[in-house]
Scaffold this motif. Structure first.
Motif, PDB file in Angstrom:
ATOM      1  N   LYS A   4      -4.924 -15.088  78.585  1.00 23.42           N
ATOM      2  CA  LYS A   4      -4.727 -16.243  77.712  1.00 23.42           C
ATOM      3  C   LYS A   4      -4.962 -15.867  76.260  1.00 23.42           C
ATOM      4  N   GLU A   5      -4.254 -16.580  75.403  1.00 23.58           N
ATOM      5  CA  GLU A   5      -4.328 -16.378  73.965  1.00 23.58           C
ATOM      6  C   GLU A   5      -4.231 -17.759  73.319  1.00 23.58           C
ATOM      7  N   SER A   6      -4.970 -17.976  72.226  1.00 26.79           N
ATOM      8  CA  SER A   6      -4.944 -19.275  71.559  1.00 26.79           C
ATOM      9  C   SER A   6      -4.567 -19.145  70.094  1.00 26.79           C
ATOM     10  N   PHE A   7      -3.884 -20.164  69.588  1.00 26.27           N
ATOM     11  CA  PHE A   7      -3.481 -20.242  68.185  1.00 26.27           C
ATOM     12  C   PHE A   7      -3.877 -21.617  67.664  1.00 26.27           C
ATOM     13  N   THR A   8      -4.443 -21.673  66.470  1.00 21.25           N
ATOM     14  CA  THR A   8      -4.748 -22.948  65.839  1.00 21.25           C
ATOM     15  C   THR A   8      -3.780 -23.138  64.685  1.00 21.25           C
ATOM     16  N   LEU A   9      -3.142 -24.294  64.626  1.00 16.20           N
ATOM     17  CA  LEU A   9      -2.174 -24.571  63.573  1.00 16.20           C
ATOM     18  C   LEU A   9      -2.046 -26.059  63.353  1.00 16.20           C
ATOM     19  N   HIS A  10      -1.278 -26.437  62.351  1.00 16.27           N
ATOM     20  CA  HIS A  10      -1.049 -27.844  62.047  1.00 16.27           C
ATOM     21  C   HIS A  10       0.219 -28.319  62.736  1.00 16.27           C
ATOM     22  N   GLY A  11       0.288 -29.618  62.997  1.00 13.82           N
ATOM     23  CA  GLY A  11       1.388 -30.219  63.743  1.00 13.82           C
ATOM     24  C   GLY A  11       2.769 -29.875  63.251  1.00 13.82           C
ATOM     25  N   VAL A  27       5.692 -15.610  78.614  1.00 15.06           N
ATOM     26  CA  VAL A  27       4.784 -16.746  78.633  1.00 15.06           C
ATOM     27  C   VAL A  27       4.956 -17.506  79.946  1.00 15.06           C
ATOM     28  N   ARG A  28       3.852 -17.755  80.641  1.00 21.22           N
ATOM     29  CA  ARG A  28       3.889 -18.480  81.904  1.00 21.22           C
ATOM     30  C   ARG A  28       3.562 -19.952  81.740  1.00 21.22           C
ATOM     31  N   LYS A  29       2.670 -20.277  80.779  1.00 23.41           N
ATOM     32  CA  LYS A  29       2.247 -21.664  80.604  1.00 23.41           C
ATOM     33  C   LYS A  29       1.806 -21.873  79.166  1.00 23.41           C
ATOM     34  N   ILE A  30       2.115 -23.046  78.618  1.00 23.44           N
ATOM     35  CA  ILE A  30       1.682 -23.419  77.271  1.00 23.44           C
ATOM     36  C   ILE A  30       0.933 -24.742  77.365  1.00 23.44           C
ATOM     37  N   SER A  31      -0.258 -24.783  76.762  1.00 26.08           N
ATOM     38  CA  SER A  31      -1.049 -26.012  76.699  1.00 26.08           C
ATOM     39  C   SER A  31      -1.312 -26.326  75.234  1.00 26.08           C
ATOM     40  N   ILE A  32      -1.245 -27.601  74.877  1.00 25.92           N
ATOM     41  CA  ILE A  32      -1.493 -28.034  73.502  1.00 25.92           C
ATOM     42  C   ILE A  32      -2.667 -29.004  73.522  1.00 25.92           C
ATOM     43  N   SER A  33      -3.680 -28.705  72.712  1.00 25.25           N
ATOM     44  CA  SER A  33      -4.890 -29.521  72.639  1.00 25.25           C
ATOM     45  C   SER A  33      -5.116 -29.981  71.213  1.00 25.25           C
ATOM     46  N   ASN A  34      -5.770 -31.145  71.056  1.00 25.73           N
ATOM     47  CA  ASN A  34      -6.100 -31.609  69.709  1.00 25.73           C
ATOM     48  C   ASN A  34      -7.348 -30.882  69.209  1.00 25.73           C
ATOM     49  N   LYS A  35      -7.767 -31.168  67.985  1.00 25.48           N
ATOM     50  CA  LYS A  35      -8.886 -30.417  67.416  1.00 25.48           C
ATOM     51  C   LYS A  35     -10.210 -30.702  68.117  1.00 25.48           C
ATOM     52  N   GLU A  36     -10.297 -31.788  68.883  1.00 22.89           N
ATOM     53  CA  GLU A  36     -11.495 -32.077  69.672  1.00 22.89           C
ATOM     54  C   GLU A  36     -11.488 -31.332  71.006  1.00 22.89           C
ATOM     55  N   CYS A  71      -4.128 -28.556  65.686  1.00 24.55           N
ATOM     56  CA  CYS A  71      -4.105 -28.445  67.134  1.00 24.55           C
ATOM     57  C   CYS A  71      -4.253 -26.990  67.552  1.00 24.55           C
ATOM     58  N   THR A  72      -4.486 -26.807  68.830  1.00 31.38           N
ATOM     59  CA  THR A  72      -4.604 -25.467  69.389  1.00 31.38           C
ATOM     60  C   THR A  72      -3.581 -25.308  70.496  1.00 31.38           C
ATOM     61  N   ILE A  73      -2.853 -24.211  70.458  1.00 24.19           N
ATOM     62  CA  ILE A  73      -1.919 -23.865  71.529  1.00 24.19           C
ATOM     63  C   ILE A  73      -2.585 -22.755  72.329  1.00 24.19           C
ATOM     64  N   THR A  74      -2.716 -22.968  73.633  1.00 27.66           N
ATOM     65  CA  THR A  74      -3.231 -21.930  74.514  1.00 27.66           C
ATOM     66  C   THR A  74      -2.069 -21.439  75.357  1.00 27.66           C
ATOM     67  N   VAL A  75      -1.876 -20.131  75.336  1.00 33.46           N
ATOM     68  CA  VAL A  75      -0.733 -19.521  76.000  1.00 33.46           C
ATOM     69  C   VAL A  75      -1.228 -18.622  77.121  1.00 33.46           C
ATOM     70  N   GLU A  76      -0.697 -18.836  78.318  1.00 31.96           N
ATOM     71  CA  GLU A  76      -0.987 -17.941  79.426  1.00 31.96           C
ATOM     72  C   GLU A  76       0.195 -16.995  79.544  1.00 31.96           C
ATOM     73  N   ARG A  77      -0.094 -15.717  79.411  1.00 34.18           N
ATOM     74  CA  ARG A  77       0.970 -14.708  79.427  1.00 34.18           C
ATOM     75  C   ARG A  77       0.888 -13.834  80.667  1.00 34.18           C
ATOM     76  N   GLU A  78       2.027 -13.314  81.043  1.00 39.24           N
ATOM     77  CA  GLU A  78       2.114 -12.316  82.091  1.00 39.24           C
ATOM     78  C   GLU A  78       1.681 -10.987  81.481  1.00 39.24           C
ATOM     79  N   ALA A  79       0.836 -10.246  82.171  1.00 40.82           N
ATOM     80  CA  ALA A  79       0.394  -8.944  81.671  1.00 40.82           C
ATOM     81  C   ALA A  79       1.589  -7.991  81.628  1.00 40.82           C
TER      82      ALA A  79
END
Length: 87
Positions: A4-11, A27-36, A71-79
């Motif tokens: 997994k890898e995460s990126f913080t950015l603006h909308g 990329v296998r999965k993308i999750s988007i979370s708010n700043k909380e 927000c934060t994007i969390t990316v699950e990647r294939e090795a």
């Protein structure tokens, strides 16, 4: 194996970053979370997801981007293949 890898950015940059990640292909999965840290959306990506199938995902991300500040994007990647062989 995946990692997994995460990126913080603006909308306003959210759709652009999601498109870039999808184009990378590993990329296998993308999750988007708010700043909380609350997960707003999550979607799996399978090999061969292109064009028409991406339109609803990008529309949802675009709609969310209009309301999200940071927000934060969390990316699950294939090795990569060479790492799989080492394991």
């Amino acid at each position: 194996m995946s990692f997994k890898e995460s990126f913080t950015l603006h909308g306003e940059n959210l759709v652009k970053k999601v498109k870039e990640l999808i184009e990378e292909g590993n990329v296998r999965k993308i999750s988007i979370s708010n700043k909380e840290g609350k997960e707003l959306m999550s979607f799996p990506l399978t090999i061969g997801v292109v064009g028409v199938l991406l339109a609803p995902i990008l529309a949802a991300v675009g709609a969310a981007a209009a309301f999200i500040g940071e927000c934060t994007i969390t990316v699950e990647r294939e090795a990569p293949e060479e790492e799989k062989k080492e394991l």
